[in-house]
Design a protein around this motif. Structure first.
Motif, PDB file in Angstrom:
ATOM      1  N   MET A   1       0.819  -1.201   0.000  1.00 60.01           N
ATOM      2  CA  MET A   1       0.000   0.000   0.000  1.00 60.01           C
ATOM      3  C   MET A   1       0.864   1.266   0.000  1.00 60.01           C
ATOM      4  O   MET A   1       0.430   2.313  -0.439  1.00 60.01           O
ATOM      5  CB  MET A   1      -0.912   0.008   1.230  1.00 60.01           C
ATOM      6  N   GLU A   2       2.102   1.139   0.475  1.00 63.14           N
ATOM      7  CA  GLU A   2       2.990   2.288   0.490  1.00 63.14           C
ATOM      8  C   GLU A   2       3.402   2.713  -0.913  1.00 63.14           C
ATOM      9  O   GLU A   2       4.015   3.756  -1.118  1.00 63.14           O
ATOM     10  CB  GLU A   2       4.244   1.988   1.329  1.00 63.14           C
ATOM     11  N   LYS A   3       3.058   1.912  -1.914  1.00 69.37           N
ATOM     12  CA  LYS A   3       3.414   2.243  -3.292  1.00 69.37           C
ATOM     13  C   LYS A   3       2.404   3.200  -3.926  1.00 69.37           C
ATOM     14  O   LYS A   3       2.528   3.574  -5.077  1.00 69.37           O
ATOM     15  CB  LYS A   3       3.557   0.964  -4.117  1.00 69.37           C
ATOM     16  N   LEU A   4       1.388   3.574  -3.149  1.00 69.18           N
ATOM     17  CA  LEU A   4       0.453   4.599  -3.586  1.00 69.18           C
ATOM     18  C   LEU A   4       0.951   5.941  -3.057  1.00 69.18           C
ATOM     19  O   LEU A   4       1.088   6.124  -1.857  1.00 69.18           O
ATOM     20  CB  LEU A   4      -0.945   4.319  -3.035  1.00 69.18           C
ATOM     21  N   LYS A   6       1.001  10.414  -4.073  1.00 77.48           N
ATOM     22  CA  LYS A   6       0.799  11.566  -4.956  1.00 77.48           C
ATOM     23  C   LYS A   6      -0.075  11.229  -6.160  1.00 77.48           C
ATOM     24  O   LYS A   6       0.159  11.692  -7.275  1.00 77.48           O
ATOM     25  CB  LYS A   6       2.143  12.131  -5.405  1.00 77.48           C
ATOM     26  N   GLY A   7      -1.075  10.371  -5.934  1.00 80.42           N
ATOM     27  CA  GLY A   7      -2.026  10.057  -6.992  1.00 80.42           C
ATOM     28  C   GLY A   7      -1.555   9.033  -8.002  1.00 80.42           C
ATOM     29  O   GLY A   7      -2.200   8.850  -9.034  1.00 80.42           O
ATOM     30  N   TRP A   8      -0.444   8.351  -7.724  1.00 78.04           N
ATOM     31  CA  TRP A   8       0.093   7.346  -8.638  1.00 78.04           C
ATOM     32  C   TRP A   8       0.363   6.044  -7.901  1.00 78.04           C
ATOM     33  O   TRP A   8       0.743   6.040  -6.727  1.00 78.04           O
ATOM     34  CB  TRP A   8       1.397   7.827  -9.274  1.00 78.04           C
ATOM     35  N   LEU A  23       0.933   3.843 -12.759  1.00 78.65           N
ATOM     36  CA  LEU A  23      -0.390   4.185 -13.269  1.00 78.65           C
ATOM     37  C   LEU A  23      -0.975   5.300 -12.414  1.00 78.65           C
ATOM     38  O   LEU A  23      -0.890   5.249 -11.176  1.00 78.65           O
ATOM     39  CB  LEU A  23      -1.323   2.967 -13.210  1.00 78.65           C
ATOM     40  N   GLN A  24      -1.580   6.270 -13.067  1.00 82.12           N
ATOM     41  CA  GLN A  24      -2.243   7.333 -12.327  1.00 82.12           C
ATOM     42  C   GLN A  24      -3.546   6.802 -11.743  1.00 82.12           C
ATOM     43  O   GLN A  24      -4.329   6.137 -12.439  1.00 82.12           O
ATOM     44  CB  GLN A  24      -2.516   8.526 -13.240  1.00 82.12           C
ATOM     45  N   THR A  45      -6.414   6.066 -14.530  1.00 80.92           N
ATOM     46  CA  THR A  45      -6.819   7.067 -15.515  1.00 80.92           C
ATOM     47  C   THR A  45      -6.920   6.492 -16.918  1.00 80.92           C
ATOM     48  O   THR A  45      -7.884   6.749 -17.645  1.00 80.92           O
ATOM     49  CB  THR A  45      -5.821   8.239 -15.519  1.00 80.92           C
ATOM     50  N   ASN A  46      -5.926   5.674 -17.315  1.00 82.83           N
ATOM     51  CA  ASN A  46      -5.861   5.189 -18.697  1.00 82.83           C
ATOM     52  C   ASN A  46      -6.157   3.704 -18.872  1.00 82.83           C
ATOM     53  O   ASN A  46      -6.500   3.279 -19.968  1.00 82.83           O
ATOM     54  CB  ASN A  46      -4.470   5.468 -19.284  1.00 82.83           C
ATOM     55  N   ASN A  47      -5.987   2.901 -17.833  1.00 83.36           N
ATOM     56  CA  ASN A  47      -6.102   1.449 -17.975  1.00 83.36           C
ATOM     57  C   ASN A  47      -7.348   0.853 -17.331  1.00 83.36           C
ATOM     58  O   ASN A  47      -7.464  -0.361 -17.221  1.00 83.36           O
ATOM     59  CB  ASN A  47      -4.867   0.767 -17.375  1.00 83.36           C
TER      60      ASN A  47
END
Length: 288
Positions: A1-4, A6-8, A23-24, A45-47
């Motif tokens: 979860m720490e890999k989330l 600033k919105g990414w 990924l955003q 956002t894109n996937n």
């Protein structure tokens, strides 16, 4: 979860040092820790929607069909009559969604160790989890190793839809695992397993193929492009004890009408054969 942050979401792992895929994130839909792994599902956002286990992306809505169709239809179509199929792993339901489409398949047993992945996928990833709704599918929440020890000579095809070789999936790439697979197959049955990327870890691919060759006479490495996986490529280890089956030539070929009706977005008989054509640097390490 720490890999989330600033919105990414950033996929950082020792499996592919010095690089990461990000990924955003539009919205975090689900996050929890099961007895086996961290589970994260988010809207990107894109996937589209994305599933990550222990910080590693397992599937995104945009491109998951490439992986699901290829790991499924290569072995099913290389078999003359794949009536009974075992899926090991695949808790998101994507492989089950594809297996149940094959006209010759009558019975599917799926063994998944982490029930939380299944339940989260049913709620947040219905485009994959709808595979569980098929009357052909018998889903069991249990240890795949233990299940196969008690079911010998039973399946025409076994598909191992595993995560990467860390955590609960680490044993699914070992020589002893391929021995279990062989014993659970009927004569001339076929296996198909997630087999990693040649760009980030060719030594692992080579070792995995060597482990498999200790128990199967015909062993091949195929691959397809999946942009959201490490280096945009994923491999499939396909094997059988039938020396006369080269695995590269589909025995069952879908008509264009079937392709349209079954909503196959990636797999066809030409891409089946092409998937086994390896670049020179891979061919030197993995003899197809």
């Amino acid at each position: 979860m720490e890999k989330l942050g600033k919105g990414w979401f950033s996929e950082i792992s020792d499996l592919w040092p010095g690089q990461c895929f990000s990924l955003q994130v539009k919205e975090v839909l689900y996050k929890d820790k099961s007895d086996y792994q961290d589970i994260l599902i988010f809207e990107s956002t894109n996937n589209g929607r994305a599933l990550a286990l222990d910080g590693i992306i397992q599937a995104t809505q945009k491109d998951e069909f490439s992986y699901q169709e290829m790991i499924t239809f290569i072995p099913l179509c290389a078999h003359k009559n794949p009536q009974k199929v075992l899926i090991v792993g695949g808790g998101d339901g994507g492989v089950a969604r594809e297996v149940q489409k094959h006209p010759l398949v009558k019975e599917i047993v799926q063994v998944e160790i982490d029930g939380k992945v299944v339940e989260a996928s049913k709620k947040y990833l219905p485009f994959m989890a709808k595979g569980f709704n098929s009357p052909k599918v018998d889903l069991k929440i249990c240890d795949g190793f233990e299940y196969m020890k008690n079911h010998k000579n039973e399946f025409d095809v076994i598909i191992t839809d595993s995560s990467d070789p860390v955590g609960p999936a680490v044993n699914l790439f070992t020589e002893s695992y391929y021995k279990l697979l062989k014993e659970a197959l009927k004569p001339n049955g076929i296996i198909s397993c997630q087999a990693g990327t040649v760009w980030s870890d060719l030594p692992h691919v080579k070792k995995t193929v060597a482990n498999c060759k200790q128990h199967f006479k015909t062993v091949k490495y195929a691959y397809s492009s999946v942009p959201s996986y490490p280096d945009g490529q994923i491999g499939y280890l396909v094997a059988t004890s039938d020396e006369n089956n080269d695995l590269k030539t589909p025995k069952y070929k879908f008509t264009q009408k079937q392709i349209d009706e079954l909503e196959l977005k990636f797999y066809n008989d030409e891409i089946h054969s092409a998937a086994f054509v390896l670049p020179n640097f891979v061919r030197k390490q993995v003899q197809n």
